[in-house]
Scaffold this active site. Sequence first.
Site, short mmCIF file in Angstrom:
data_model
loop_
_atom_site.label_atom_id
_atom_site.label_comp_id
_atom_site.label_asym_id
_atom_site.label_seq_id
_atom_site.Cartn_x
_atom_site.Cartn_y
_atom_site.Cartn_z
N GLY A 28 -18.85 -2.24 -31.66
CA GLY A 28 -19.01 -2.64 -33.06
C GLY A 28 -18.12 -1.82 -33.95
O GLY A 28 -17.65 -0.72 -33.58
N ARG A 29 -17.85 -2.36 -35.11
CA ARG A 29 -16.97 -1.68 -36.03
C ARG A 29 -17.40 -2.08 -37.43
O ARG A 29 -17.60 -3.28 -37.68
CB ARG A 29 -15.54 -2.14 -35.77
CG ARG A 29 -14.46 -1.35 -36.48
CD ARG A 29 -13.12 -1.93 -36.11
NE ARG A 29 -12.57 -1.31 -34.90
CZ ARG A 29 -11.73 -0.28 -34.93
NH1 ARG A 29 -11.35 0.24 -36.06
NH2 ARG A 29 -11.25 0.24 -33.81
N GLY A 30 -17.62 -1.13 -38.29
CA GLY A 30 -18.08 -1.48 -39.63
C GLY A 30 -17.59 -0.47 -40.64
O GLY A 30 -16.78 0.40 -40.31
N GLY B 108 -18.11 3.19 -39.57
CA GLY B 108 -17.43 3.76 -38.42
C GLY B 108 -17.43 2.81 -37.24
O GLY B 108 -17.87 1.67 -37.33
N THR B 109 -16.94 3.32 -36.14
CA THR B 109 -16.83 2.50 -34.93
C THR B 109 -17.93 2.91 -33.96
O THR B 109 -18.24 4.10 -33.84
CB THR B 109 -15.46 2.73 -34.29
OG1 THR B 109 -14.48 2.61 -35.31
CG2 THR B 109 -15.18 1.70 -33.23
N LYS C 38 -21.84 6.40 -32.55
CA LYS C 38 -21.10 5.96 -33.72
C LYS C 38 -20.20 7.08 -34.20
O LYS C 38 -20.66 8.19 -34.47
CB LYS C 38 -22.09 5.56 -34.81
CG LYS C 38 -21.45 5.29 -36.14
CD LYS C 38 -22.44 4.69 -37.11
CE LYS C 38 -21.97 3.33 -37.51
NZ LYS C 38 -22.96 2.54 -38.19
N ASP D 154 -27.98 -0.46 -47.65
CA ASP D 154 -27.05 -1.41 -47.03
C ASP D 154 -27.81 -2.34 -46.08
O ASP D 154 -27.43 -2.49 -44.93
CB ASP D 154 -25.94 -0.64 -46.31
CG ASP D 154 -24.71 -1.52 -46.09
OD1 ASP D 154 -24.63 -2.61 -46.70
OD2 ASP D 154 -23.84 -1.13 -45.30
#
Length: 805
Positions: free
Chosen positions: A517-519, A522-523, A538, A631
């Site tokens: 995942g990537r957001g 961070g990754t 993360k 968030d």
Amino acid sequence: MSSSILLLAMSLFIFAHATSPRSFLRRGFSVLIEDELEILVSPKKTFTCGFYGSGGNAYYFSIWFTGSRDRTVVWMANRDKPVNGKGSRLTFRGNGVVVLTDVDGTVAWETNTTSTSARKAELLESGNLILKDPSGHVLWQSFDNPTDTLLPNQPFTKSLKLISSFGRGSYYSGYFNFYFDSDNVLKLMHDGPVISSLYWPNPDSDAFGNGRTTYNSTRIAVLDDSGMFMSSDRFQFNASDRGHGIKRRLTINHDGNLRLYSLNESNGTWAVTWEALKGMCKVHGVCGRNGICVYTPEPKCSCPPGYQMNDPTNWNSGCKPKFNVTCSNFTSDKVRFVELPQTDYYGFDLVYNSSTSYEWCQEACLTDCNCLGFAYRTNGLGPCFTKSSLFNGYKTPDFPGNLYLKLPVSLQVSSVTPILNGSLPICPLGENTVLVGSSSMYDGIGKRIRWAYLYWFASVIGAVEILFFMSGWWILFRKQGGPDPLEDGYQALSSQFKKFSHGELKIATRNFREEIGRGGSGTVYKGNLGDGREVAVKRLGDVHHGEDFFWAEVSTIGKINHMNLARMWGFCAEGRNRLLVYEFVKNQSLDRHLFGPNLLRWKDRFRISLGTAKGLAYLHHECLEWIIHCDVKPENILLDPDFEPKIADFGLAKLLQRGNATSDFSMIRGTKGYMAPEWALNLPITAKVDVFSYGVMVLEMVRGIRLSNWAIMDVVEGEEEVEEAQLTKFVRVVRRNIQFDPEDNTWIEKVLDPRLRGQYSKRQARALVEVGIACVEEDRTKRPTMDNIVDVLLKCDNEPNVPAR
Ligand SMILES: *[C@@H]1O[C@H](CO)[C@@H](O)[C@H](O)[C@H]1NC(C)=O
Ligand SMILES: *[C@@H]1O[C@H](CO)[C@@H](O)[C@H](O)[C@H]1NC(C)=O
Ligand SMILES: *[C@@H]1O[C@H](CO)[C@@H](O)[C@H](O)[C@H]1NC(C)=O
Ligand SMILES: *[C@@H]1O[C@H](CO)[C@@H](O)[C@H](O)[C@H]1NC(C)=O
Ligand SMILES: *[C@@H]1O[C@H](CO)[C@@H](O)[C@H](O)[C@H]1NC(C)=O
Ligand SMILES: *[C@@H]1O[C@H](CO)[C@@H](O)[C@H](O)[C@H]1NC(C)=O
Ligand SMILES: *[C@@H]1O[C@H](CO)[C@@H](O)[C@H](O)[C@H]1NC(C)=O
Ligand SMILES: *[C@@H]1O[C@H](CO)[C@@H](O)[C@H](O)[C@H]1NC(C)=O
Ligand SMILES: *[C@@H]1O[C@H](CO)[C@@H](O)[C@H](O)[C@H]1NC(C)=O
């Protein structure tokens, strides 16, 4: 001879004593306002308690300084409900309650001591009015219910608030508040009918930049006898005449400034011996909407060119434009910009660009009809702020930029400088007030860069307590160990939280091979700890905090354990590396299921909605009062194989200082995505921002598509094309249906995800729609709390999941 004088003196004393105010009251006491205005005095007569008359026929049950010239009030029972000068009555009833009744018998005020053994009311020398039971135990005290004044030795605690009065000579509650914010810091806020805005300490800095700390959750402050004020957030000041034996008070005045006063007993006047803000123009909202505060050098209010006073008698009502602001008339060739040198309006930024050209900034304002003007720093590149509202305006030579006000070309303005003819309602009581000595204490040395939103994130949000950190929780962690007991959701235990080395994580993730995942934050990489536990690691992007801060923050997060919150197993902070180690949740995030090609069944949608609500309720209400997620969105809801949700990324808002996200929030009034409107409005951020985001998400569960996309083109019957967000449209349709016939449920079918083909519970669907709609209220006070939501949803859990027809 001498004995007769003594007798005379004694009889005089007794006589005087009989008619003058007493020092205590007993149960059963009752007094009519016409008979007696002064009811109680403190032992040394410093304070008097009684009916205080103001402005004709308005009376207040109050405590005031006996020896001050204008009987300065320090406490009022019924500031917003004055009683009549005839027929009103104060009664200490047989059931222990003290009641103030108006002439018609209505209760204007009462103590919370009904059905207690309260026996005696007494006015102490400190200015505290107390109700005691026979054993001397205090059941009620005026010190717990302050109005706008704090007296020496009166503890100012987390539940208290000083609220200014409305105006000179008026005692009604006004708009300025002094209080401990949720980040444990003492603040001054303008909390008006249209805006709320923090203005002290310097809103351009964070708590630490202002010399405060957010770590001490005791939230207590006190002014001592010597004139020293000390607060648990490390804020401190001394009266300029520091010393014992002087009568003092700390008052938030109707002009929004907080001042410490000392009484000159020889002539009964007050002198200011400290004040929070040196420049009155720093008080937000002081000149109202569109108004500008200018130092002449006396602070005065003025209206910008093209604007006029709303109400010539009241500056708080601000200025109104002399033109009509409509979208068709307020873009491109129909407007021009008028330069107001060294002027700024604080907050309400539509777009923020830290480094850009004047032309870019002007274009940004020109093309957006919501933009009323922009602030631009003239020397060099930017920064640029475009304004959706003109509030908190002020002009000062310190401001290294100009405001460019957008005006219709057609409007002729005679002058480009503000018209200076209003005078500010500046306070310090009467003509006798002087500033004694110098108070160098607080001087808002302002960094001009507008980090407003950034600091909202960094400081207001989730001011995580590290109380247990200090009380040695880590020892607990070490002691506990072994296998995890069943996680029943509400246990706070963290047996295996640990600090990993970078090497360990490198091995666990096989050199960060498998990215899952990537957001924004961070990754994420998949990994496996030696003991068989699968983890998600993360790697955080920009973390500017030192290791201590990181360690403190992360370890609080690590302690949180709830079945609907993704568990954090540990972290790594080495050099520039900042990594977090989470439990690995198998079934991917909600967005992939909800918006993906495969149908997410109703049963699972409801389970996810309820579980997410439980997780957020735990964060908001149960574990640590102040963890706000900030968030909430489907991407952050992870699902286990049984579709039980686990919220990810909570507690990170503070860590991440989502610096470059500032421009995201400044999109139009926060309607963007899952963001509550507060983000764009410079309002204090509370747990209600999560409630808003949760609401958007729940409506998406019902509808089965993204509602959070910003602005799509939509044609409303017969009218011109308007831009409207999917969400707004959905909410409008549902509200109309509910209002049309609250009993009717047939519309639910129409708003529901058609892919469900009738396989859902109508009761649950209705509950989710209603919850969602309530959550996305613009007015955050109208939104429910996560606790309420859990209650509502639990009521229709366990519905049979059958075809609804
Ligand atoms: C009255 O309310 C205060 C808080 O404002 C509380 O501390 C006190 O215990 C209450 N008294 C009674 C008798 O309930
Ligand atoms: C928090 O503040 C209170 C009051 O100022 C003080 O007594 C206490 O020691 C502080 N706690 C910590 C951990 O600093
Ligand atoms: C106030 O006075 C005390 C005692 O003299 C001193 O320790 C403290 O530093 C002073 N505080 C400020 C802000 O000047
Ligand atoms: C108090 O007022 C008297 C009378 O005006 C004046 O002489 C005296 O200096 C004042 N005291 C202080 C501390 O300002
Ligand atoms: C009271 O004393 C203060 C401080 O000395 C002085 O400025 C003020 O003029 C005096 N007021 C009166 C009415 O004497
Ligand atoms: C302010 O000045 C303008 C123009 O000089 C005048 O028309 C207006 O009446 C003044 N307002 C007040 C409150 O004095
Ligand atoms: C603004 O609009 C109102 C009605 O829409 C109109 O009466 C008024 O004259 C307009 N004012 C200006 C300055 O155009
Ligand atoms: C728009 O501007 C025109 C002139 O530019 C004016 O005649 C018209 O009244 C304005 N419309 C509104 C609603 O203000
Ligand atoms: C800031 O302005 C520059 C042009 O000067 C532009 O390239 C950039 O995209 C802008 N940034 C934002 C966040 O709008």
